[in-house]
Motif scaffolding. Structure first.
Motif, PDB file in Angstrom:
ATOM      1  N   LEU A   1       0.828  -1.204   0.000  1.00 19.17           N
ATOM      2  CA  LEU A   1       0.000   0.000   0.000  1.00 19.17           C
ATOM      3  C   LEU A   1       0.860   1.251   0.000  1.00 19.17           C
ATOM      4  N   GLU A   2       1.986   1.188   0.748  1.00 18.15           N
ATOM      5  CA  GLU A   2       2.838   2.360   0.814  1.00 18.15           C
ATOM      6  C   GLU A   2       3.569   2.605  -0.503  1.00 18.15           C
ATOM      7  N   ALA A   3       3.751   1.557  -1.287  1.00 13.94           N
ATOM      8  CA  ALA A   3       4.470   1.687  -2.553  1.00 13.94           C
ATOM      9  C   ALA A   3       3.514   1.700  -3.745  1.00 13.94           C
ATOM     10  N   GLY A   4       2.226   1.888  -3.490  1.00  8.42           N
ATOM     11  CA  GLY A   4       1.250   1.871  -4.566  1.00  8.42           C
ATOM     12  C   GLY A   4       0.538   0.539  -4.618  1.00  8.42           C
ATOM     13  N   THR A   5      -0.158   0.280  -5.694  1.00  8.16           N
ATOM     14  CA  THR A   5      -0.980  -0.925  -5.808  1.00  8.16           C
ATOM     15  C   THR A   5      -0.365  -1.945  -6.753  1.00  8.16           C
ATOM     16  N   ALA A   6       0.957  -1.923  -6.890  1.00  7.48           N
ATOM     17  CA  ALA A   6       1.620  -2.795  -7.862  1.00  7.48           C
ATOM     18  C   ALA A   6       1.287  -4.255  -7.640  1.00  7.48           C
ATOM     19  N   CYS A   7       1.320  -4.685  -6.373  1.00  9.31           N
ATOM     20  CA  CYS A   7       1.078  -6.103  -6.107  1.00  9.31           C
ATOM     21  C   CYS A   7      -0.361  -6.477  -6.439  1.00  9.31           C
ATOM     22  N   ARG A   8      -1.317  -5.633  -6.019  1.00  6.55           N
ATOM     23  CA  ARG A   8      -2.717  -5.939  -6.315  1.00  6.55           C
ATOM     24  C   ARG A   8      -2.975  -5.922  -7.818  1.00  6.55           C
ATOM     25  N   ARG A   9      -2.315  -5.015  -8.506  1.00  2.00           N
ATOM     26  CA  ARG A   9      -2.499  -4.965  -9.960  1.00  2.00           C
ATOM     27  C   ARG A   9      -2.031  -6.247 -10.617  1.00  2.00           C
ATOM     28  N   LYS A  10      -0.900  -6.783 -10.106  1.00  3.27           N
ATOM     29  CA  LYS A  10      -0.400  -8.029 -10.670  1.00  3.27           C
ATOM     30  C   LYS A  10      -1.407  -9.155 -10.474  1.00  3.27           C
ATOM     31  N   ILE A  11      -2.056  -9.153  -9.319  1.00  2.00           N
ATOM     32  CA  ILE A  11      -3.064 -10.173  -9.056  1.00  2.00           C
ATOM     33  C   ILE A  11      -4.281  -9.932  -9.936  1.00  2.00           C
ATOM     34  N   TRP A  12      -4.735  -8.688  -9.991  1.00  2.00           N
ATOM     35  CA  TRP A  12      -5.927  -8.366 -10.776  1.00  2.00           C
ATOM     36  C   TRP A  12      -5.722  -8.634 -12.273  1.00  2.00           C
TER      37      TRP A  12
ATOM     38  N   GLU B   1      -7.571  -1.250  10.405  1.00  2.00           N
ATOM     39  CA  GLU B   1      -7.632  -0.604  11.707  1.00  2.00           C
ATOM     40  C   GLU B   1      -8.526   0.632  11.637  1.00  2.00           C
ATOM     41  N   ASP B   2      -7.975   1.823  11.935  1.00  2.00           N
ATOM     42  CA  ASP B   2      -8.796   3.036  11.959  1.00  2.00           C
ATOM     43  C   ASP B   2      -8.784   3.776  10.629  1.00  2.00           C
ATOM     44  N   ASP B   3      -8.035   3.270   9.667  1.00  2.00           N
ATOM     45  CA  ASP B   3      -7.923   3.935   8.378  1.00  2.00           C
ATOM     46  C   ASP B   3      -9.012   3.399   7.467  1.00  2.00           C
ATOM     47  N   TYR B   4     -10.132   4.091   7.395  1.00  2.00           N
ATOM     48  CA  TYR B   4     -11.273   3.589   6.638  1.00  2.00           C
ATOM     49  C   TYR B   4     -11.079   3.927   5.170  1.00  2.00           C
ATOM     50  N   GLU B   5     -10.553   2.978   4.462  1.00  2.00           N
ATOM     51  CA  GLU B   5     -10.300   3.176   3.042  1.00  2.00           C
ATOM     52  C   GLU B   5     -10.582   1.867   2.332  1.00  2.00           C
ATOM     53  N   LEU B   6     -11.281   1.951   1.195  1.00  2.00           N
ATOM     54  CA  LEU B   6     -11.614   0.753   0.437  1.00  2.00           C
ATOM     55  C   LEU B   6     -10.814   0.729  -0.852  1.00  2.00           C
ATOM     56  N   TRP B   7     -10.457  -0.470  -1.275  1.00  2.00           N
ATOM     57  CA  TRP B   7      -9.722  -0.623  -2.521  1.00  2.00           C
ATOM     58  C   TRP B   7     -10.565  -1.459  -3.461  1.00  2.00           C
ATOM     59  N   THR B   8     -10.905  -0.894  -4.584  1.00  2.00           N
ATOM     60  CA  THR B   8     -11.799  -1.560  -5.519  1.00  2.00           C
ATOM     61  C   THR B   8     -11.029  -2.041  -6.734  1.00  2.00           C
ATOM     62  N   ALA B   9     -11.337  -3.235  -7.169  1.00  2.00           N
ATOM     63  CA  ALA B   9     -10.675  -3.797  -8.342  1.00  2.00           C
ATOM     64  C   ALA B   9     -11.057  -3.012  -9.592  1.00  2.00           C
ATOM     65  N   PRO B  10     -10.235  -3.045 -10.615  1.00  2.00           N
ATOM     66  CA  PRO B  10     -10.574  -2.377 -11.890  1.00  2.00           C
ATOM     67  C   PRO B  10     -11.866  -2.938 -12.469  1.00  2.00           C
ATOM     68  N   LEU B  11     -12.561  -2.130 -13.242  1.00  2.00           N
ATOM     69  CA  LEU B  11     -13.851  -2.543 -13.794  1.00  2.00           C
ATOM     70  C   LEU B  11     -13.721  -3.752 -14.706  1.00  2.00           C
ATOM     71  N   ASP B  12     -12.580  -3.862 -15.417  1.00  2.00           N
ATOM     72  CA  ASP B  12     -12.448  -5.003 -16.315  1.00  2.00           C
ATOM     73  C   ASP B  12     -12.400  -6.313 -15.547  1.00  2.00           C
TER      74      ASP B  12
END
Length: 346
Positions: free
Chosen positions: A283-294, A318-329
């Motif tokens: 997360l701190e370095a961007g979404t590179a890992c999630r993108r590879k999975i997606w 934890e207290d950081d309420y943030e959602l990560w949504t996959a690309p539409l494709d």
């Protein structure tokens, strides 16, 4: 020193005959009223019989040193002689006997003004290290360049007890850089030190022979998954080692080789906690890992079948309420949509 295996009787308050021997042979025989008797009761009778103060007595049951508050039930269970038991008596240094009760009550060495020579008594040092207040002793053991360090930095019991009293468990590699070389090659000591380590770096501080031992590395990451960060490339691409590490701590996912970061079993293990903790590092370095999975829709579908629907819409940390949504494709891929009901993606 060897003592005869203690023996004893079945449960109940029947008398138990305790034979107490020294290095030269039998010293006395004490008759306990039953297994509920405490060790200090036995010591009191020994003092009456041979005059040795209770504070100076160390009673050994085989290889086990008995504590004053232990009852005799365990001694009875280990016994092979019906209604009787054998104990070995060792005499404690009188100075140790004087200071030990005070240390066991939680008093610090500095507050007690313990004489310097007592820092060389193992029993006293271990007793002192049981209490968190004795950081002065920890510092002396690890920072001293004289006789104290020479005596204790090769003693596994003292080093581990002192390491366990450090304010920060991520300082274990700092400890390992100070201990005797023979300890760094000792498998049991190394695993015990790794168990205490939160930095993931302890594996890199032990002997090269252990670092190259697959069974040892596998055991190490099962204790602390992030030790994978200090493992060689061969182990970071070893599927079984990586799975063991990720199952113990999903943060180890970061240190797996790239092809294993796209392995369904490895990713599933990292996500098993139910949110993105397994790939939180990216997360701190961007979404590179999630993108590879997606990008690998077949991998996403396999993980969805395993119940990891949070791959499409992440959960808050934890207290950081943030959602990560996959690309539409990904979300609208027909194979992935078919996995859900008509209303689940709305």
């Amino acid at each position: 020193l060897r003592s005869r295996r203690i023996t004893c009787c079945p449960a109940g308050e029947m008398a138990v005959e305790i034979s107490v021997s020294g290095l030269a042979g039998l010293l006395c025989t004490v008759t306990a009223r039953g297994p509920s008797w405490r060790v200090w009761d036995v010591k009191a009778d020994v003092e009456r019989a041979i005059g040795m103060p209770t504070a100076e007595q160390r009673l050994i049951d085989g290889t086990i040193e008995l504590e004053d508050n232990d009852d005799l039930a365990a001694v009875v269970q280990r016994s092979k002689r019906y209604g009787a038991a054998d104990l070995m008596l060792l005499r404690r240094n009188p100075l140790t006997a004087k200071w030990l009760p005070l240390l066991l009550k939680g008093n610090g060495l500095s507050a007690l003004a313990v004489p310097d020579e007592m820092f060389f008594d193992k029993e006293l040092v271990l007793a002192a290290l049981k209490h968190k207040g004795n950081f002065d002793l920890v510092r002396r053991i690890f920072d001293d360049t004289g006789e104290l360090a020479a005596k204790w930095l090769g003693d596994a019991d003292v080093v581990l007890a002192a390491a366990g009293r450090l304010c920060r468990s991520d300082r274990i590699p700092w400890v390992l850089n100070r201990v005797a070389d023979e300890l760094l090659s000792d498998r049991d000591f190394a695993l015990a030190a790794i168990r205490l380590d939160s930095s993931g770096a302890a594996l890199g501080s032990i002997s090269s022979n252990l670092q190259e031992d697959r069974d040892f590395v596998h055991a190490a990451v099962r204790l602390q998954g992030t030790q994978l960060s200090s493992a060689s490339y061969d182990f970071r691409r070893d599927r079984q080692v990586v799975l063991a590490a990720v199952e113990q701590d999903s943060a180890a996912f970061e240190f797996a080789t790239e092809h294993l970061q796209r392995d369904p079993d490895v990713v599933s293990a990292a996500l098993r906690s139910g949110c993105w903790q397994g790939v939180f590092w990216c997360l701190e370095a961007g979404t590179a890992c999630r993108r590879k999975i997606w990008e690998d829709h077949d991998l996403v579908l396999e993980l969805l079948r395993r119940g990891h629907s949070n791959l499409l819409w992440g959960q808050a940390f934890e207290d950081d309420y943030e959602l990560w949504t996959a690309p539409l494709d990904v979300i609208f891929d027909p194979k992935i949509r078919a996995h859900f009901g008509d209303d689940e993606l709305l």
